[in-house]
Structure formats: structure tokens, C-alpha cells
Design a protein around this motif. Structure first.
Motif, PDB file in Angstrom:
ATOM      1  N   LEU A 144       1.468  -8.116  16.300  1.00 20.76           N
ATOM      2  CA  LEU A 144       2.596  -7.868  15.406  1.00 20.76           C
ATOM      3  C   LEU A 144       2.552  -6.433  14.893  1.00 20.76           C
ATOM      4  CD1 LEU A 144       5.064  -8.736  13.759  1.00 20.76           C
ATOM      5  CD2 LEU A 144       3.485  -9.522  11.972  1.00 20.76           C
ATOM      6  N   ALA A 145       1.381  -5.951  14.549  1.00 25.68           N
ATOM      7  CA  ALA A 145       1.244  -4.577  14.068  1.00 25.68           C
ATOM      8  C   ALA A 145       1.766  -3.589  15.095  1.00 25.68           C
ATOM      9  CB  ALA A 145      -0.215  -4.283  13.726  1.00 25.68           C
ATOM     10  N   LEU A 187       0.514 -10.971   6.738  1.00 26.66           N
ATOM     11  CA  LEU A 187       1.182 -10.020   5.847  1.00 26.66           C
ATOM     12  C   LEU A 187       0.345  -8.761   5.654  1.00 26.66           C
ATOM     13  CD1 LEU A 187       3.478  -9.393   3.814  1.00 26.66           C
ATOM     14  CD2 LEU A 187       2.109 -10.605   2.079  1.00 26.66           C
ATOM     15  N   LYS A 188      -0.955  -8.920   5.478  1.00 27.50           N
ATOM     16  CA  LYS A 188      -1.829  -7.770   5.275  1.00 27.50           C
ATOM     17  C   LYS A 188      -1.820  -6.852   6.493  1.00 27.50           C
ATOM     18  CE  LYS A 188      -5.827  -8.532   3.226  1.00 27.50           C
ATOM     19  NZ  LYS A 188      -7.120  -9.181   2.857  1.00 27.50           N
ATOM     20  N   ALA A 189      -1.857  -7.436   7.676  1.00 27.17           N
ATOM     21  CA  ALA A 189      -1.825  -6.626   8.892  1.00 27.17           C
ATOM     22  C   ALA A 189      -0.498  -5.900   9.035  1.00 27.17           C
ATOM     23  CB  ALA A 189      -2.087  -7.511  10.111  1.00 27.17           C
ATOM     24  N   ALA A 190       0.593  -6.604   8.732  1.00 27.09           N
ATOM     25  CA  ALA A 190       1.920  -5.986   8.815  1.00 27.09           C
ATOM     26  C   ALA A 190       2.056  -4.847   7.805  1.00 27.09           C
ATOM     27  CB  ALA A 190       2.997  -7.039   8.581  1.00 27.09           C
ATOM     28  N   LYS A 195       2.862   0.756   6.548  1.00 24.30           N
ATOM     29  CA  LYS A 195       2.566   1.861   5.645  1.00 24.30           C
ATOM     30  C   LYS A 195       1.884   3.024   6.368  1.00 24.30           C
ATOM     31  CE  LYS A 195       4.039   0.134   1.693  1.00 24.30           C
ATOM     32  NZ  LYS A 195       5.031   0.774   0.818  1.00 24.30           N
ATOM     33  N   SER A 196       1.093   2.721   7.379  1.00 24.12           N
ATOM     34  CA  SER A 196       0.429   3.798   8.114  1.00 24.12           C
ATOM     35  C   SER A 196       1.395   4.572   8.997  1.00 24.12           C
ATOM     36  CB  SER A 196      -0.705   3.232   8.982  1.00 24.12           C
ATOM     37  OG  SER A 196      -0.193   2.416  10.032  1.00 24.12           O
ATOM     38  N   THR A 197       2.526   3.966   9.308  1.00 15.52           N
ATOM     39  CA  THR A 197       3.516   4.593  10.176  1.00 15.52           C
ATOM     40  C   THR A 197       4.683   5.166   9.385  1.00 15.52           C
ATOM     41  OG1 THR A 197       2.954   2.901  11.819  1.00 15.52           O
ATOM     42  CG2 THR A 197       4.912   4.224  12.262  1.00 15.52           C
ATOM     43  N   GLN A 198       5.038   4.511   8.286  1.00 20.41           N
ATOM     44  CA  GLN A 198       6.182   4.922   7.459  1.00 20.41           C
ATOM     45  C   GLN A 198       5.775   4.713   5.995  1.00 20.41           C
ATOM     46  OE1 GLN A 198       9.836   2.427   7.425  1.00 20.41           O
ATOM     47  NE2 GLN A 198      10.869   4.182   8.358  1.00 20.41           N
ATOM     48  N   TRP A 199       5.074   5.662   5.467  1.00 21.98           N
ATOM     49  CA  TRP A 199       4.383   5.501   4.187  1.00 21.98           C
ATOM     50  C   TRP A 199       5.322   5.096   3.050  1.00 21.98           C
ATOM     51  CZ3 TRP A 199       4.694   7.842  -0.630  1.00 21.98           C
ATOM     52  CH2 TRP A 199       3.659   7.531  -1.515  1.00 21.98           C
ATOM     53  N   GLY A 200       6.516   5.650   2.991  1.00 23.78           N
ATOM     54  CA  GLY A 200       7.406   5.398   1.875  1.00 23.78           C
ATOM     55  C   GLY A 200       8.236   4.143   1.985  1.00 23.78           C
ATOM     56  N   SER A 201       7.966   3.302   2.951  1.00 21.46           N
ATOM     57  CA  SER A 201       8.754   2.085   3.149  1.00 21.46           C
ATOM     58  C   SER A 201       8.396   1.022   2.115  1.00 21.46           C
ATOM     59  CB  SER A 201       8.514   1.537   4.557  1.00 21.46           C
ATOM     60  OG  SER A 201       7.132   1.267   4.734  1.00 21.46           O
ATOM     61  N   THR A 202       9.187  -0.047   2.098  1.00 19.11           N
ATOM     62  CA  THR A 202       8.979  -1.164   1.177  1.00 19.11           C
ATOM     63  C   THR A 202       8.732  -2.428   1.993  1.00 19.11           C
ATOM     64  OG1 THR A 202      10.442  -0.166  -0.467  1.00 19.11           O
ATOM     65  CG2 THR A 202       9.999  -2.518  -0.695  1.00 19.11           C
ATOM     66  N   VAL A 203       7.658  -3.137   1.668  1.00 22.26           N
ATOM     67  CA  VAL A 203       7.288  -4.354   2.388  1.00 22.26           C
ATOM     68  C   VAL A 203       7.428  -5.547   1.441  1.00 22.26           C
ATOM     69  CG1 VAL A 203       5.485  -5.579   3.660  1.00 22.26           C
ATOM     70  CG2 VAL A 203       5.702  -3.080   3.874  1.00 22.26           C
ATOM     71  N   ASN A 226      -5.235 -15.965  -3.880  1.00 25.83           N
ATOM     72  CA  ASN A 226      -6.623 -16.369  -3.660  1.00 25.83           C
ATOM     73  C   ASN A 226      -7.144 -15.897  -2.303  1.00 25.83           C
ATOM     74  OD1 ASN A 226      -6.628 -17.611  -6.146  1.00 25.83           O
ATOM     75  ND2 ASN A 226      -6.328 -19.686  -5.344  1.00 25.83           N
ATOM     76  N   ALA A 227      -6.227 -15.696  -1.364  1.00 19.91           N
ATOM     77  CA  ALA A 227      -6.610 -15.230  -0.026  1.00 19.91           C
ATOM     78  C   ALA A 227      -6.608 -13.701   0.087  1.00 19.91           C
ATOM     79  CB  ALA A 227      -5.674 -15.828   1.018  1.00 19.91           C
ATOM     80  N   GLY A 228      -6.336 -13.013  -1.024  1.00 26.42           N
ATOM     81  CA  GLY A 228      -6.412 -11.560  -1.008  1.00 26.42           C
ATOM     82  C   GLY A 228      -5.114 -10.837  -0.766  1.00 26.42           C
ATOM     83  N   ALA A 229      -3.979 -11.453  -1.120  1.00 29.91           N
ATOM     84  CA  ALA A 229      -2.684 -10.828  -0.851  1.00 29.91           C
ATOM     85  C   ALA A 229      -2.399  -9.629  -1.753  1.00 29.91           C
ATOM     86  CB  ALA A 229      -1.560 -11.859  -1.016  1.00 29.91           C
ATOM     87  N   LYS A 230      -3.019  -9.556  -2.907  1.00 30.10           N
ATOM     88  CA  LYS A 230      -2.737  -8.445  -3.824  1.00 30.10           C
ATOM     89  C   LYS A 230      -2.977  -7.110  -3.121  1.00 30.10           C
ATOM     90  CE  LYS A 230      -4.019  -6.468  -8.320  1.00 30.10           C
ATOM     91  NZ  LYS A 230      -2.633  -6.259  -8.772  1.00 30.10           N
ATOM     92  N   GLY A 231      -2.013  -6.208  -3.267  1.00 24.82           N
ATOM     93  CA  GLY A 231      -2.112  -4.902  -2.632  1.00 24.82           C
ATOM     94  C   GLY A 231      -1.511  -4.840  -1.247  1.00 24.82           C
ATOM     95  N   SER A 232      -0.972  -5.961  -0.763  1.00 32.47           N
ATOM     96  CA  SER A 232      -0.403  -5.991   0.594  1.00 32.47           C
ATOM     97  C   SER A 232       1.071  -6.389   0.596  1.00 32.47           C
ATOM     98  CB  SER A 232      -1.205  -6.946   1.492  1.00 32.47           C
ATOM     99  OG  SER A 232      -2.495  -6.413   1.729  1.00 32.47           O
TER     100      SER A 232
END
Length: 355
Positions: A144-145, A187-190, A195-203, A226-232
Motif C-alpha cells: 500500500l505504501a 494506517l501507520k504505514a500509509a 508524509k515522506s512523499t508529500q510532507w504538507g498533506s493531511t491524513v 492502544n495499538a499505537g495510532a497516536k501520531g499516525s
């Protein structure tokens, strides 16, 4: 809803943990029952604007019909179009891409000044477990990435807003499972790839469907954190349908989950992030839970008014533009807010300014 009609169309063609913070006073969020009705001249719009979620039906429209629907959108004050990006159909063979459908829709939307929310869904057969349903996530998140990086390379600044999957708290939309941890991994991988390709985008995280029990939006979001979604993710999303009874009548209507999800975000340190309503609306017709055209318009404006009064809601998206079929007894064919299938305007068309 785009939920069921997306699948059918493509087949056929908890507790809050974290830092202790005072919960906001939610007593006024639901008002007294006097939210904007369908005869009001002004449509309630959040500061982030509103738009339409076209659903899978947009994917098969000819150029003439696509233009006619988007011209109607343009006549309203809408500034957004949510576009289904069907990875399953675009990359049927690994590293071989057919961009013709997203090209047509994205270019048509941008030509009318509409911002695009790209809703990336479904995995091609080569990427997912053998025999799995096409809504299942890919076996390897890296696939997907890689697709997302190709997508960004093609469309560049035409698209800067992305939503990853659709209603994964319903089994039908995640390969017949509900797995918040697995969705979070995807979601984290996406997020990282975008962000690594289009830094200013919104996910945006996938819009969550109204559902009770363990699959409810508050429970699903708790499991995501609980699975670590914060920040992604840059915003969460919900689908606050309130039919048939309306904003103040239904005991289970998704809007009632919004304060719970908001409190959860605050408790987890994400109080600055918005909740986008990436689907809202109601079906007309003769199905058991259909509503009148007047009531459809009222439920749309009621939910949009709720979004404005809440103060933390991002863009709102009405599902959908036009009925995707002629059968009034089939609920899924009758979510159009502007037109019936034969292009007859609905009551809401006048309310929204599309008539």
C-alpha cells in the motif's frame, strides 16, 4: 450508504486511559431540537467547509453524467469532493497502473475548484491473502505504501488530503474481520509513506460507521490508540447517519458517539485534532428505514448544524449527489441528496442551492 453501496458496486462491476484532563461540557452539543431545518436559507457549514461523498457510483459515470453531477455540486457552496480510490482496480497487476478512472474524476473536480479527499480502499488480489475479500488489507503494508507514493507522484498538488480505508469497524469493510490493531498498522504505514512523499498533506483515519457493542466507534478508537495510532493521523473521521428517526430520536445514531470519541481524543493528548464527518445523509424511497425528501433535507442540515455547534468538527461530506439506481425499495440506491436516478431534483437540492 457509501459503506454498503461501495462494496456491492465493486463486487458487481470503551474506557479512556492516558493523562487525566477535564472532559468538555457536552450538554449543549445536541441542542434543544431546534437545529436548522430544511426550509432554512443558510446551510450550516463548519469553518473547514462541506462537500459531497460521491461513493463508488462516481467511478462508472460517463463524462457527461459525471460533469452534470459535479456541476450541481458546484452550484452549492460545497468546496470538497470525496473520491473513492479503488486500488484493487487501479493496480490489478503489480507495478502496472490504470489511472484512467481517477484521472477523469480528480481532473473534473479540480476543474470546478473542488478540493479532493482521496479515499483509498480495497486491495488487489496479488497483494492480499488468497481467497480473501477485496476489502481486506494487503498482506504487506509496504505494498500500500508503494501504491500511495505512485499516486502522489501522479497527482502532486491536485490531491493533498487522504483517507485510509472505509468503515473498518464493520466486518464487510475489512475482509470480514474487525481488527483495530491491524487497521492501525495499515494506517501507520500509509501515514509514513504519504508524509515522506508529500510532507504538507493531511491524513485522515477511516470514517467509522455507526455500530454498537465492541465495534462501536469509541471502542474501536480506544483499541487504535492502544495499538499505537497516536501520531499516525491528522484527524479522525466518523459517519454520523441519524436515519430514520433523526438527530434527537434515535438512541443509536452515531452522533451520540461523537462526544465519547472527542473525550477520548482529549484524554490521549489529541484534543487539537478535528473529527471529520466524511459521510452523512439519509435514504429516501420506500425501504423500511427510508425517510421523506423533506426529512432527508432536515437530517442533513441537523447534522451539519451539530457539526458547527460542536466546534471541533472538520469538513462535512453529504452522501451522496444522485441516487445510484431506480429502485425506490432498495435503500442503498436512494441516498442522493440532489437528484433521483432520473435526474429529478430532490427537495434537498433546493435547500443546498443545487436546484
Amino acid at each position: 450508504m457509501v459503506s454498503i453501496s461501495l462494496v456491492l458496486g465493486l463486487v458487481i462491476g470503551g474506557s479512556v486511559s492516558g493523562s487525566a484532563k477535564a472532559a468538555p461540557d457536552t450538554s449543549s452539543w445536541f441542542g434543544s431540537g431546534s437545529a436548522a431545518g430544511p426550509t432554512d436559507a443558510a446551510v450550516p457549514v463548519t469553518t473547514a467547509g462541506f462537500g459531497f461523498a460521491g461513493g463508488a457510483g462516481l467511478l462508472w459515470l460517463n463524462d457527461s453524467d459525471l460533469g452534470r453531477e459535479l456541476d450541481a455540486v458546484k452550484r452549492t457552496k460545497a468546496t470538497w469532493l470525496r473520491v473513492t480510490i479503488d486500488w484493487n482496480a487501479i493496480e490489478t497487476t503489480r507495478n502496472s497502473y490504470n489511472w484512467s478512472t481517477p484521472d477523469r474524476i480528480i481532473n473534473a473536480a479540480r476543474a470546478r475548484g473542488l478540493k479532493v479527499l482521496a479515499n483509498v480502499v480495497s486491495s488487489p488480489p496479488w497483494s492480499r491473502p488468497v481467497g480473501s475479500f477485496f476489502t481486506a488489507p494487503p498482506t504487506e503494508n509496504a505494498d500500500l505504501a508503494a501504491f500511495l507514493k505512485k499516486f502522489i507522484a501522479r497527482y502532486g498538488s491536485k490531491v493533498t488530503n487522504y483517507q485510509i480505508w472505509n468503515e473498518p469497524n464493520l466486518p464487510i469493510f475489512f475482509g470480514w474481520t474487525v481488527d483495530a490493531a491491524r487497521y492501525t498498522s495499515l494506517l501507520k504505514a500509509a501515514y509514513s509513506a504519504i508524509k515522506s512523499t508529500q510532507w504538507g498533506s493531511t491524513v485522515i483515519a477511516a470514517g467509522l460507521a455507526r455500530s454498537g457493542g465492541w465495534n462501536s466507534p469509541p471502542n474501536f478508537v480506544t483499541a487504535m490508540y492502544n495499538a499505537g495510532a497516536k501520531g499516525s493521523f491528522d484527524a479522525l473521521a466518523m459517519h454520523p447517519y441519524v436515519f430514520p428517526g433523526g438527530l434527537y430520536a434515535n438512541p443509536e445514531n452515531a452522533v451520540t458517539d461523537v462526544p465519547a470519541v472527542r473525550n477520548l481524543m482529549i484524554a490521549r493528548g489529541d484534543g487539537a485534532k478535528k473529527i471529520w464527518f466524511t459521510e452523512l445523509g439519509a435514504p429516501t424511497g420506500t425501504a423500511a428505514d427510508a425517510v421523506s425528501e423533506w426529512e432527508q433535507a432536515k437530517q442533513i442540515t441537523d447534522v451539519m448544524s451539530f457539526a458547527v455547534s460542536a466546534g471541533f468538527v472538520g469538513p462535512t461530506f453529504i452522501y451522496s449527489i444522485r441516487d445510484n439506481g431506480p429502485d425506490p425499495a432498495d435503500r442503498e440506491q436512494n441516498f442522493g441528496a440532489v437528484y433521483k436516478h432520473d435526474w429529478t431534483p430532490k427537495y434537498a437540492a433546493g435547500v443546498l442551492g443545487a436546484a
